[in-house]
Design a protein around this motif. Sequence first.
Motif, short mmCIF file in Angstrom:
data_model
loop_
_atom_site.label_atom_id
_atom_site.label_comp_id
_atom_site.label_asym_id
_atom_site.label_seq_id
_atom_site.Cartn_x
_atom_site.Cartn_y
_atom_site.Cartn_z
N PHE A 188 -9.50 47.80 2.97
CA PHE A 188 -8.18 47.14 3.01
C PHE A 188 -7.10 48.17 2.68
O PHE A 188 -7.16 48.83 1.65
N TYR A 189 -6.11 48.28 3.59
CA TYR A 189 -5.01 49.22 3.40
C TYR A 189 -3.70 48.42 3.32
O TYR A 189 -3.23 47.87 4.31
N PRO A 190 -3.10 48.35 2.12
CA PRO A 190 -1.88 47.56 1.95
C PRO A 190 -0.64 48.34 2.38
O PRO A 190 -0.68 49.56 2.59
N ARG A 191 0.46 47.62 2.48
CA ARG A 191 1.77 48.25 2.60
C ARG A 191 2.24 48.67 1.20
O ARG A 191 1.77 48.14 0.20
N ARG A 192 3.16 49.62 1.16
CA ARG A 192 3.66 50.08 -0.13
C ARG A 192 4.47 48.98 -0.82
O ARG A 192 5.41 48.45 -0.24
N PRO A 193 4.12 48.62 -2.04
CA PRO A 193 4.89 47.61 -2.78
C PRO A 193 6.14 48.24 -3.39
O PRO A 193 6.31 49.46 -3.40
N VAL A 194 7.00 47.38 -3.91
CA VAL A 194 8.27 47.88 -4.47
C VAL A 194 8.37 47.59 -5.96
O VAL A 194 9.38 47.93 -6.58
N GLY A 195 7.36 46.98 -6.54
CA GLY A 195 7.46 46.60 -7.94
C GLY A 195 6.19 46.85 -8.72
O GLY A 195 5.21 47.40 -8.21
N ILE A 196 6.23 46.45 -9.98
CA ILE A 196 5.06 46.48 -10.85
C ILE A 196 4.94 45.09 -11.48
O ILE A 196 5.87 44.30 -11.44
N ARG A 197 3.78 44.79 -12.05
CA ARG A 197 3.54 43.48 -12.63
C ARG A 197 3.16 43.60 -14.10
O ARG A 197 2.43 44.54 -14.48
N VAL A 198 3.63 42.67 -14.91
CA VAL A 198 3.33 42.63 -16.34
C VAL A 198 2.70 41.28 -16.64
O VAL A 198 3.30 40.23 -16.35
N VAL A 199 1.50 41.29 -17.20
CA VAL A 199 0.77 40.05 -17.48
C VAL A 199 0.11 40.15 -18.85
O VAL A 199 0.09 41.21 -19.47
N GLY A 200 -0.46 39.05 -19.30
CA GLY A 200 -1.18 39.04 -20.56
C GLY A 200 -0.44 38.26 -21.62
O GLY A 200 0.07 37.16 -21.38
N ALA A 201 -0.34 38.85 -22.81
CA ALA A 201 0.32 38.19 -23.94
C ALA A 201 1.82 38.43 -23.87
O ALA A 201 2.42 39.12 -24.69
N VAL A 202 2.43 37.85 -22.84
CA VAL A 202 3.87 37.95 -22.62
C VAL A 202 4.45 36.54 -22.56
O VAL A 202 3.74 35.56 -22.35
N ALA A 245 1.48 49.09 -9.71
CA ALA A 245 0.68 49.12 -10.93
C ALA A 245 0.84 47.82 -11.72
O ALA A 245 1.77 47.03 -11.50
N TRP A 246 -0.09 47.61 -12.63
CA TRP A 246 -0.04 46.49 -13.57
C TRP A 246 0.15 47.02 -14.98
O TRP A 246 -0.36 48.10 -15.32
N ILE A 247 0.84 46.27 -15.81
CA ILE A 247 0.79 46.44 -17.26
C ILE A 247 0.13 45.19 -17.83
O ILE A 247 0.59 44.07 -17.58
N TYR A 248 -0.97 45.39 -18.54
CA TYR A 248 -1.60 44.27 -19.25
C TYR A 248 -1.24 44.40 -20.73
O TYR A 248 -1.57 45.39 -21.38
N VAL A 249 -0.53 43.41 -21.24
CA VAL A 249 -0.18 43.35 -22.66
C VAL A 249 -1.32 42.64 -23.38
O VAL A 249 -1.53 41.43 -23.18
N PRO A 250 -2.08 43.36 -24.19
CA PRO A 250 -3.29 42.76 -24.77
C PRO A 250 -2.98 41.79 -25.90
O PRO A 250 -1.91 41.83 -26.52
N PHE A 251 -3.95 40.94 -26.18
CA PHE A 251 -3.85 40.02 -27.31
C PHE A 251 -4.16 40.79 -28.60
O PHE A 251 -4.95 41.72 -28.61
N ASP A 252 -3.49 40.37 -29.66
CA ASP A 252 -3.66 41.02 -30.96
C ASP A 252 -5.14 41.03 -31.35
O ASP A 252 -5.75 39.97 -31.54
#
Length: 266
Positions: A153-167, A228-235
Amino acid sequence: MSRVAPILGLLLSAHAFPLMAQSAPGGTIQVVADGAVGQPGSAAYPSDARLSTVAVAARVDPEAYILGAAWLQPALQRDQLRLRAGIVYELGAIRRQALAADNTALAGAGASFQAWISARPITGRRTGAALDPSRLEATPAEDWPVHEGDTLFYPRRPVGIRVVGAVEKACRLPHVPLQDARRYLAACPASAAADPDQIYIVQPDGAVFAQNIALWNRDAPRPLAPGAWIYVPFDRHAIAGAADETFNRDVADFIATQLLSDEGWR
């Protein structure tokens, strides 16, 4: 994650993942090319075909985002299903423990992220593979054999990043060239359930890095690539007893299996 063994019997039954078809020597296999390619879809290849065979035949678009390309293997789906099931189970345990301790912030964050993780697809993505057609042809050691049912699978270039987790709320943010990963958190605040000392970075090729962010342990800046992703971990202290010590790393490793596609932005 031994505590989830009792719930995996049904999920991992023989009917959940049929055995992959095996090709006789000298026969053919079916491999799929998808995304930004000139020749998408399933095609027959010699049984000894390699990544470069498929990538060249698919005519990868020059505008394809090679860093986010993915090699999907049905044989990896079982372990990824097991990983997701373990994470979902432990998030439930985190929520129950938090409710018992009257920690409503942690209970709410655990429930929200449990629903998010449960909805993520099992892709079979194999991380760490080079999928640039030119590089594959020039580097035989990285030109791995493909198998029946695989997908490139070859994607197109994205324009953003994602932040998930303990947010407070999962975010999609514009990519800022060379910006340190932790600076994105100003636009996507961590919740009271977050670990104050660390985040996880998942680059679009699936590489995972832990980054220390507190004043006392701060690592050197780590820029993100688009997608890219940022995963904010749980304490880790708050979830001790309900989750294994590897819980946050397990989550980051599972996120690394996700694809750069419309589904992935949700």
